[in-house]
Write an enzyme that holds these catalytic residues in place. Structure first.
Site, short mmCIF file in Angstrom:
data_model
loop_
_atom_site.label_atom_id
_atom_site.label_comp_id
_atom_site.label_asym_id
_atom_site.label_seq_id
_atom_site.Cartn_x
_atom_site.Cartn_y
_atom_site.Cartn_z
N LYS A 113 0.82 -1.22 0.00
CA LYS A 113 0.00 0.00 0.00
C LYS A 113 0.85 1.26 0.00
O LYS A 113 0.45 2.28 -0.57
CB LYS A 113 -0.97 0.00 1.18
CG LYS A 113 -2.07 -1.06 1.01
CD LYS A 113 -3.28 -0.82 1.88
CE LYS A 113 -4.41 -1.74 1.43
NZ LYS A 113 -5.61 -1.64 2.22
N LYS A 196 -5.44 -9.35 -6.70
CA LYS A 196 -6.59 -9.47 -5.80
C LYS A 196 -7.70 -8.51 -6.22
O LYS A 196 -7.41 -7.37 -6.59
CB LYS A 196 -6.11 -9.12 -4.38
CG LYS A 196 -7.08 -9.47 -3.27
CD LYS A 196 -6.53 -9.05 -1.91
CE LYS A 196 -6.78 -7.59 -1.62
NZ LYS A 196 -7.05 -7.26 -0.22
N LYS A 199 -10.85 -2.87 -3.54
CA LYS A 199 -11.63 -1.62 -3.60
C LYS A 199 -10.85 -0.52 -4.30
O LYS A 199 -11.44 0.36 -4.91
CB LYS A 199 -11.90 -1.11 -2.18
CG LYS A 199 -12.73 -2.00 -1.33
CD LYS A 199 -12.99 -1.27 -0.02
CE LYS A 199 -13.55 -2.21 1.00
NZ LYS A 199 -12.68 -2.31 2.17
N1 AQP Z 1 -10.26 -10.21 -3.03
C1 AQP Z 1 -10.63 -10.69 -1.84
N2 AQP Z 1 -10.97 -11.99 -1.70
C2 AQP Z 1 -11.37 -12.48 -0.50
N3 AQP Z 1 -11.46 -11.72 0.62
C3 AQP Z 1 -11.15 -10.41 0.53
N4 AQP Z 1 -11.15 -9.40 1.42
C4 AQP Z 1 -10.75 -8.26 0.82
N5 AQP Z 1 -10.48 -8.50 -0.48
C5 AQP Z 1 -10.71 -9.83 -0.69
C6 AQP Z 1 -11.56 -9.54 2.82
O1 AQP Z 1 -12.55 -8.56 3.10
C7 AQP Z 1 -12.43 -8.17 4.46
C8 AQP Z 1 -12.48 -6.68 4.57
O2 AQP Z 1 -11.39 -6.09 3.96
P1 AQP Z 1 -11.08 -4.56 4.25
O3 AQP Z 1 -12.02 -3.70 3.56
O4 AQP Z 1 -10.98 -4.30 5.68
O5 AQP Z 1 -9.64 -4.37 3.72
P2 AQP Z 1 -8.89 -4.87 2.48
O6 AQP Z 1 -8.52 -6.30 2.67
O7 AQP Z 1 -7.77 -3.92 2.33
O8 AQP Z 1 -9.95 -4.74 1.28
P3 AQP Z 1 -9.60 -4.43 -0.19
O9 AQP Z 1 -10.81 -4.55 -1.00
O10 AQP Z 1 -8.42 -5.19 -0.65
O11 AQP Z 1 -9.27 -2.89 -0.13
P4 AQP Z 1 -8.01 -2.14 -0.64
O12 AQP Z 1 -8.17 -2.02 -2.10
O13 AQP Z 1 -8.10 -0.85 0.08
O14 AQP Z 1 -6.81 -2.96 -0.27
C9 AQP Z 1 -11.17 -8.79 5.01
O15 AQP Z 1 -11.52 -9.92 5.80
C10 AQP Z 1 -10.43 -9.22 3.79
O16 AQP Z 1 -9.64 -10.37 4.03
#
Ligand code: AQP
Length: 332
Positions: A113, A196, A199
Site C-alpha cells: 500500500k 486481488k 476496492k
Molecule cells: N479479493 C478478496 N478476496 C477475499 N477476501 C477479501 N477481502 C478483501 N479483499 C478480498 C476480505 O474482506 C475483508 C475486509 O477487507 P477490508 O475492507 O478491511 O480491507 P482490504 O482487505 O484492504 O480490502 P480491499 O478490497 O483489498 O481494499 P483495498 O483495495 O483498500 O486494499 C477482510 O476480511 C479481507 O480479508
C-alpha cells in the site's frame, strides 16, 4: 457457543464480491455458532487517501447496510463503528509499546500500500496491524474470520498477545485463531487473474460491487478477462482467469469446486460467463436491493450503530481497565 468472533471491513467505498465471499457471507453462518462482534473500521479507513469526510460517513452507513442486507442480525450480533468505542485507540497505544518495529517492517500489506513512496506513507498505515490487534483483543475474541490477505496481520496479532502475556506474566489475552473459510478466500480481479479483487483498483470493471445493479453485474461478468482455450479447466497457475471465475461460481452456488470444474469442462467461455452472470445476479441483486432500502433510512442505521456501540463499549472498557491495571497505570 464456540467462543467469540470479531471481524470488520473498512468503509473505503466500493464494497465488492471479494469482501462478500471472503468475509461478510461467512459471518452469517458463524453468528449461529459464536458470540459475534462486527465492526465498521472507520479509523483504518483514514490511513490512506482520499480523505473525504462526507464520503467516509456515507461509506460507513453503506458497510453497515451491507452487513445487515447479507443476513447479519443486529439483535443477535454486535454491529458498531470502531471510532465510537475509544478503547480501540487506547489499547492500540499499549500495543504500540509491545510490537517491535522489526515485526511491522515485515508486513507485506504496508509495503504494497505504501508503494514506492514509503517515507511519505502515513504512520497510521504503518501501525495499522497494531490497531487491528487492538480491535480484536479489546474483546478478547478467540476467532477472526477474514480473507487470506489478512493472514499475516493475524499472525502479528498473536505475537502481540503472546508478548503482552509474557511481559506482564499474565494469561490475559487469547491467541486469536484465523477462520479462513469457503472456496473464495481470495477472489481475484476480473481484469487480471493474478491480482486481488480490491476496492482501490482504479478500474471499476475489475470488481463486482455490492451496490451494482443487475445489468452492471451481468456486463462485468461477460467482459471479464478470459483466455482463448476451448473449455474450462482448473489450472490456477496457467489459467488464472478461468480458475478465478470457476471459483466465484462455486462460491456463489455453494457447490464443491471439483463438481463445477467437471460441469463446465466442455463449455465455451462465453456460455459459462452467461451462466455465471445469471447466478451472480440472482445472488447479489437482492442484497443490493436490501442495501438500497436500508440506506433510504439513515436514522435507522444510526440507531443500530448506537445500540451496537453501547454493547461493544461495555465489553471493551472492562477489558481495557484490566489491561491498564496489568501495565501499572494508576486508577483514576
Ligand atoms: N479479493 C478478496 N478476496 C477475499 N477476501 C477479501 N477481502 C478483501 N479483499 C478480498 C476480505 O474482506 C475483508 C475486509 O477487507 P477490508 O475492507 O478491511 O480491507 P482490504 O482487505 O484492504 O480490502 P480491499 O478490497 O483489498 O481494499 P483495498 O483495495 O483498500 O486494499 C477482510 O476480511 C479481507 O480479508
Amino acid at each position: 457457543m464456540g467462543g467469540r468472533i470479531f471481524s470488520g471491513v473498512q468503509p473505503t467505498g466500493n464494497l465488492h464480491l471479494g469482501n462478500y465471499l471472503g468475509a461478510i457471507r461467512n459471518w452469517v453462518a458463524l453468528q449461529e455458532q459464536y458470540e459475534s462482534i462486527f465492526c465498521v473500521v472507520d479509523m483504518h479507513a483514514i490511513t490512506m487517501p482520499p480523505w473525504e469526510p462526507e464520503a467516509l460517513r456515507a461509506h460507513t452507513r453503506e458497510v453497515t447496510a451491507a452487513y445487515i442486507a447479507a443476513g447479519i442480525d443486529p439483535q443477535r450480533c454486535v454491529i458498531f463503528v470502531q471510532s465510537h468505542v475509544a478503547a480501540h485507540a487506547q489499547l492500540a497505544w499499549v500495543f504500540n509499546c509491545v510490537a517491535a518495529i522489526g515485526w511491522l517492517n515485515r508486513m507485506t500489506q504496508f509495503k504494497d500500500k505504501a508503494g514506492k513512496d514509503r517515507e511519505g506513507a502515513m504512520a497510521g498505515l504503518y501501525v495499522y496491524p497494531v490497531l487491528m490487534a487492538a480491535d480484536v483483543l479489546a474483546y478478547r475474541a478467540t476467532h477472526v474470520p477474514v480473507g487470506e490477505d489478512q493472514k499475516q496481520h493475524l499472525e502479528l496479532m498473536r505475537d502481540i498477545a503472546g508478548a503482552f502475556n509474557r511481559r506482564y506474566d499474565v494469561d490475559f489475552f487469547p491467541l486469536p485463531e484465523p477462520l479462513i473459510l469457503g472456496t473464495a478466500t481470495r477472489v481475484m480481479s476480473l481484469r487480471d487473474g493474478r491480482a486481488k479483487m480490491s476496492k482501490s483498483d482504479p478500474s471499476d470493471n475489475s470488481r463486482i460491487n455490492l451496490t451494482d445493479d443487475a445489468d452492471t453485474i451481468a456486463r462485468k461478468v461477460r467482459r471479464a478477462k478470459s483466455d482463448s482455450e476451448m473449455g474450462l479447466s482448473w489450472e490456477p497457475e496457467r489459467r488464472p482467469e478461468a480458475a478465478n471465475l470457476l471459483n466465484i461460481y462455486a462460491a456463489l452456488a455453494e457447490e464443491p469446486r471439483e463438481a463445477v470444474v467437471e460441469r463446465f469442462a466442455a463449455s465455451s467461455f462465453a456460455d459459462f460467463k452467461g451462466t455465471l452472470a445469471d447466478l451472480a445476479v440472482a445472488r447479489l441483486a437482492p442484497i443490493a436491493g436490501e442495501m438500497r432500502r436500508l440506506l433510504a433510512d439513515p436514522g435507522h442505521i444510526d440507531a443500530i450503530l448506537r445500540a451496537g456501540a453501547e454493547r461493544a463499549e461495555a465489553i471493551a472498557s472492562d477489558n481495557l481497565a484490566q489491561v491498564y491495571d496489568i501495565v501499572g497505570f494508576l486508577r483514576r
